[in-house]
Design an enzyme around this catalytic site. Sequence first.
Site, PDB file in Angstrom:
ATOM      1  N   ASN A   1      -2.000  11.326  11.749  1.00  0.00           N
ATOM      2  CA  ASN A   1      -1.915  10.222  11.059  1.00  0.00           C
ATOM      3  C   ASN A   1      -3.147   9.857  11.250  1.00  0.00           C
ATOM      4  OD1 ASN A   1      -2.631  10.125  14.488  1.00  0.00           O
ATOM      5  ND2 ASN A   1      -0.803   9.644  15.178  1.00  0.00           N
TER       6      ASN A   1
ATOM      7  N   TYR B   1      -7.435  13.416  25.198  1.00  0.00           N
ATOM      8  CA  TYR B   1      -6.463  12.464  25.152  1.00  0.00           C
ATOM      9  C   TYR B   1      -5.654  13.601  26.405  1.00  0.00           C
ATOM     10  CZ  TYR B   1      -6.028  11.387  20.556  1.00  0.00           C
ATOM     11  OH  TYR B   1      -5.843  10.339  18.814  1.00  0.00           O
TER      12      TYR B   1
ATOM     13  N   LYS C   1      -9.832  10.914  11.755  1.00  0.00           N
ATOM     14  CA  LYS C   1      -9.231  12.587  12.110  1.00  0.00           C
ATOM     15  C   LYS C   1      -9.339  13.111  11.634  1.00  0.00           C
ATOM     16  CE  LYS C   1      -5.612  10.345  15.674  1.00  0.00           C
ATOM     17  NZ  LYS C   1      -4.565   9.803  16.164  1.00  0.00           N
TER      18      LYS C   1
HETATM   19  P1  ATP Z   1      -3.551   7.298  18.721  1.00  0.00           P
HETATM   20  O1  ATP Z   1      -4.484   7.482  20.470  1.00  0.00           O
HETATM   21  O2  ATP Z   1      -4.955   8.199  18.378  1.00  0.00           O
HETATM   22  O3  ATP Z   1      -4.636   6.100  18.410  1.00  0.00           O
HETATM   23  P2  ATP Z   1      -1.086   5.973  18.786  1.00  0.00           P
HETATM   24  O4  ATP Z   1      -1.438   5.066  20.383  1.00  0.00           O
HETATM   25  O5  ATP Z   1      -0.408   5.039  17.968  1.00  0.00           O
HETATM   26  O6  ATP Z   1      -2.681   7.160  18.491  1.00  0.00           O
HETATM   27  P3  ATP Z   1      -0.316   7.630  21.576  1.00  0.00           P
HETATM   28  O7  ATP Z   1       1.018   7.615  21.697  1.00  0.00           O
HETATM   29  O8  ATP Z   1      -1.469   7.566  21.657  1.00  0.00           O
HETATM   30  O9  ATP Z   1      -0.494   6.945  19.320  1.00  0.00           O
HETATM   31  O10 ATP Z   1      -0.694   9.505  20.645  1.00  0.00           O
HETATM   32  C1  ATP Z   1      -1.571  10.158  20.698  1.00  0.00           C
HETATM   33  C2  ATP Z   1      -1.693  10.990  19.221  1.00  0.00           C
HETATM   34  O11 ATP Z   1      -1.035  11.787  20.036  1.00  0.00           O
HETATM   35  C3  ATP Z   1      -0.816  10.261  18.401  1.00  0.00           C
HETATM   36  O12 ATP Z   1      -1.874   9.259  17.521  1.00  0.00           O
HETATM   37  C4  ATP Z   1      -0.777  11.418  17.097  1.00  0.00           C
HETATM   38  O13 ATP Z   1      -1.835  12.247  17.045  1.00  0.00           O
HETATM   39  C5  ATP Z   1      -0.417  12.547  18.191  1.00  0.00           C
HETATM   40  N1  ATP Z   1       1.551  12.392  18.769  1.00  0.00           N
HETATM   41  C6  ATP Z   1       1.972  11.373  19.416  1.00  0.00           C
HETATM   42  N2  ATP Z   1       3.427  11.244  18.860  1.00  0.00           N
HETATM   43  C7  ATP Z   1       3.473  12.686  18.824  1.00  0.00           C
HETATM   44  C8  ATP Z   1       4.502  13.607  18.802  1.00  0.00           C
HETATM   45  N3  ATP Z   1       5.715  12.958  18.517  1.00  0.00           N
HETATM   46  N4  ATP Z   1       4.507  15.139  17.913  1.00  0.00           N
HETATM   47  C9  ATP Z   1       3.265  15.161  17.416  1.00  0.00           C
HETATM   48  N5  ATP Z   1       2.181  13.916  17.961  1.00  0.00           N
HETATM   49  C10 ATP Z   1       1.940  13.021  18.580  1.00  0.00           C
END
Ligand code: ATP
Length: 139
Positions: free
Chosen positions: A114, A51, A11
């Site tokens: 992250n 997303y 990212k």
């Molecule tokens: P990714 O899909 O990016 O691998 P993930 O599957 O661990 O991450 P998801 O629940 O799919 O998590 O959320 C997608 C992304 O949205 C997260 O990686 C993070 O960058 C962002 N995100 C998720 N939850 C929050 C939150 N509560 N506040 C801000 N950003 C968030």
Amino acid sequence: MATNRTFTMIKPEAVAAGSMGKILDMIMDNGFRVVAMKYTRLSRQEAGTFYAVHKERPFYGELVEYMASGPIVAAILEGDNAVQRFRDLIGATDPTQAAEGTIRKRFAESKAKNAVHGSDSDENAAIEGAFFFSGREQF
Ligand code: ATP
Ligand code: MG
């Protein structure tokens, strides 16, 4: 165990911090083969589409801005049980919850910023890989 594929992005904040080489080392040291890779940048519209599953979530606008804020590395990876094993390697969404030795524990700034994305299913891995790469770009 079946060999299959997952999709990842390094990212924007991790690329900006100069961590892409170290993150790629961790990925390859853990037995993932690179099938396709590119250094690119998402437009806001592309980030929104990627997303779209989160569009009702309160953080969606912030997520789209962030993912479009700078260049990323996109890659398709292959390995045994790739989706689950890669999720294990990246660690929990929130780095304060991520296990020692995971990519997010080492490189993530926050739950929002992250460091890496990892697909959450074989079906989404195929959709996300096809979003970035033609068949011609997969080896
Ligand atoms: P990714 O899909 O990016 O691998 P993930 O599957 O661990 O991450 P998801 O629940 O799919 O998590 O959320 C997608 C992304 O949205 C997260 O990686 C993070 O960058 C962002 N995100 C998720 N939850 C929050 C939150 N509560 N506040 C801000 N950003 C968030
Ligand atoms: Mg996810």
